[in-house]
Scaffold this motif. Structure first.
Motif, PDB file in Angstrom:
ATOM      1  N   ASN A  14       0.689  -1.296  -0.086  1.00 42.48           N
ATOM      2  CA  ASN A  14       0.060  -0.030  -0.066  1.00 42.48           C
ATOM      3  C   ASN A  14       0.769   1.204  -0.016  1.00 42.48           C
ATOM      4  O   ASN A  14       0.655   2.122   0.702  1.00 42.48           O
ATOM      5  N   ALA A  15       1.651   1.441  -1.061  1.00 38.74           N
ATOM      6  CA  ALA A  15       2.815   2.462  -1.064  1.00 38.74           C
ATOM      7  C   ALA A  15       1.922   3.699  -1.190  1.00 38.74           C
ATOM      8  O   ALA A  15       2.281   4.710  -0.571  1.00 38.74           O
ATOM      9  N   GLU A  16       0.860   3.760  -1.770  1.00 40.41           N
ATOM     10  CA  GLU A  16       0.190   5.251  -2.184  1.00 40.41           C
ATOM     11  C   GLU A  16      -0.249   5.888  -0.620  1.00 40.41           C
ATOM     12  O   GLU A  16      -0.112   6.738  -0.356  1.00 40.41           O
ATOM     13  N   LYS A  40       8.749  -9.882  -9.917  1.00 39.93           N
ATOM     14  CA  LYS A  40       7.699  -8.848  -9.423  1.00 39.93           C
ATOM     15  C   LYS A  40       8.181  -7.646  -9.696  1.00 39.93           C
ATOM     16  O   LYS A  40       9.564  -7.397  -9.688  1.00 39.93           O
ATOM     17  N   ASP A  41       7.267  -6.623 -10.055  1.00 39.49           N
ATOM     18  CA  ASP A  41       7.773  -5.261 -10.253  1.00 39.49           C
ATOM     19  C   ASP A  41       7.534  -4.670  -8.707  1.00 39.49           C
ATOM     20  O   ASP A  41       6.994  -5.005  -8.287  1.00 39.49           O
ATOM     21  N   ILE A  42       8.734  -4.088  -8.653  1.00 35.41           N
ATOM     22  CA  ILE A  42       8.931  -3.256  -7.300  1.00 35.41           C
ATOM     23  C   ILE A  42       9.395  -1.728  -7.624  1.00 35.41           C
ATOM     24  O   ILE A  42      10.102  -1.369  -8.307  1.00 35.41           O
ATOM     25  N   VAL A  60       5.526  -3.489  -3.263  1.00 42.06           N
ATOM     26  CA  VAL A  60       5.765  -4.748  -3.331  1.00 42.06           C
ATOM     27  C   VAL A  60       4.208  -5.810  -3.362  1.00 42.06           C
ATOM     28  O   VAL A  60       4.008  -5.817  -2.227  1.00 42.06           O
ATOM     29  N   ASP A  61       3.710  -5.917  -4.255  1.00 41.74           N
ATOM     30  CA  ASP A  61       2.470  -6.328  -4.323  1.00 41.74           C
ATOM     31  C   ASP A  61       2.510  -7.888  -3.772  1.00 41.74           C
ATOM     32  O   ASP A  61       3.423  -8.574  -3.858  1.00 41.74           O
ATOM     33  N   HIS A  65       1.950  -8.200   5.141  1.00 39.07           N
ATOM     34  CA  HIS A  65       2.282  -7.093   6.175  1.00 39.07           C
ATOM     35  C   HIS A  65       3.491  -6.049   5.936  1.00 39.07           C
ATOM     36  O   HIS A  65       4.450  -6.694   5.189  1.00 39.07           O
ATOM     37  N   ASP A  66       3.287  -4.981   6.179  1.00 34.89           N
ATOM     38  CA  ASP A  66       4.605  -3.747   6.029  1.00 34.89           C
ATOM     39  C   ASP A  66       5.798  -4.559   6.847  1.00 34.89           C
ATOM     40  O   ASP A  66       5.745  -4.866   7.734  1.00 34.89           O
ATOM     41  N   LEU A  67       7.107  -4.179   6.144  1.00 37.29           N
ATOM     42  CA  LEU A  67       8.046  -4.414   6.604  1.00 37.29           C
ATOM     43  C   LEU A  67       8.961  -3.245   6.693  1.00 37.29           C
ATOM     44  O   LEU A  67       9.170  -2.542   5.616  1.00 37.29           O
ATOM     45  N   THR A  68       9.686  -2.937   8.065  1.00 29.96           N
ATOM     46  CA  THR A  68      10.412  -1.694   7.995  1.00 29.96           C
ATOM     47  C   THR A  68      11.982  -2.102   8.081  1.00 29.96           C
ATOM     48  O   THR A  68      12.079  -2.963   9.019  1.00 29.96           O
ATOM     49  N   LEU A  69      12.641  -1.635   7.352  1.00 28.98           N
ATOM     50  CA  LEU A  69      14.157  -2.082   7.242  1.00 28.98           C
ATOM     51  C   LEU A  69      15.001  -0.659   7.693  1.00 28.98           C
ATOM     52  O   LEU A  69      14.560   0.412   7.125  1.00 28.98           O
ATOM     53  N   ILE A  70      16.026  -0.806   7.454  1.00 29.02           N
ATOM     54  CA  ILE A  70      17.142   0.421   7.612  1.00 29.02           C
ATOM     55  C   ILE A  70      17.752   0.225   6.249  1.00 29.02           C
ATOM     56  O   ILE A  70      18.511  -0.784   6.018  1.00 29.02           O
TER      57      ILE A  70
END
Length: 124
Positions: A14-16, A40-42, A60-61, A65-70
């Motif tokens: 859900n980037a939008e 996949k298209d990213i 990323v379709d 769940h969302d993933l938070t990285l550094i």
């Protein structure tokens, strides 16, 4: 190894909605790029606020769940990769696969305690 940038990266389906939230916080989209990885298209969007802080958002379709990285961009991927391996990090992909595109080389590296870097070198 030189770190060239270091900031949060949010991987989502859900980037939008996330981009809209960060725009409301004062961030503006600086640039975006779409690459193929694993079939996949990213789409990656880099955002910056007036104080010079960055956040990256990757669409990323299929993410459950969302993933938070550094996100850690470096000038020498191989040196940084070995540095992290020597300190107990592991590549999240089997067989130490990396994502190689025309613009970057990257890998998600997971620490022994569970936090993760998106290790990346931009190819010029």
């Amino acid at each position: 190894m030189k770190i060239t940038s270091f900031n949060p990266l949010i991987v989502t389906n859900n980037a939008e909605g996330i981009i809209r939230l960060y725009e409301e916080l004062g961030f503006e989209s600086r640039h975006n790029i779409t690459v193929q990885s694993g079939g996949k298209d990213i789409t990656n969007v880099r955002m910056k606020d007036g104080n010079g802080f960055y956040v990256d958002v990757s669409q990323v379709d299929g993410m459950q769940h969302d993933l938070t990285l550094i996100r850690m961009n470096v000038d020498d991927f191989d040196e940084a990769y070995k540095f992290l391996l020597d300190r107990g990090f592991r590549n999240s992909k089997p067989d130490d696969q990396t994502v190689d595109t025309r613009t970057n080389k990257s890998a998600m590296m997971i620490s022994p305690s569970g936090f993760a870097f998106d290790l990346c070198q931009h190819i010029k």
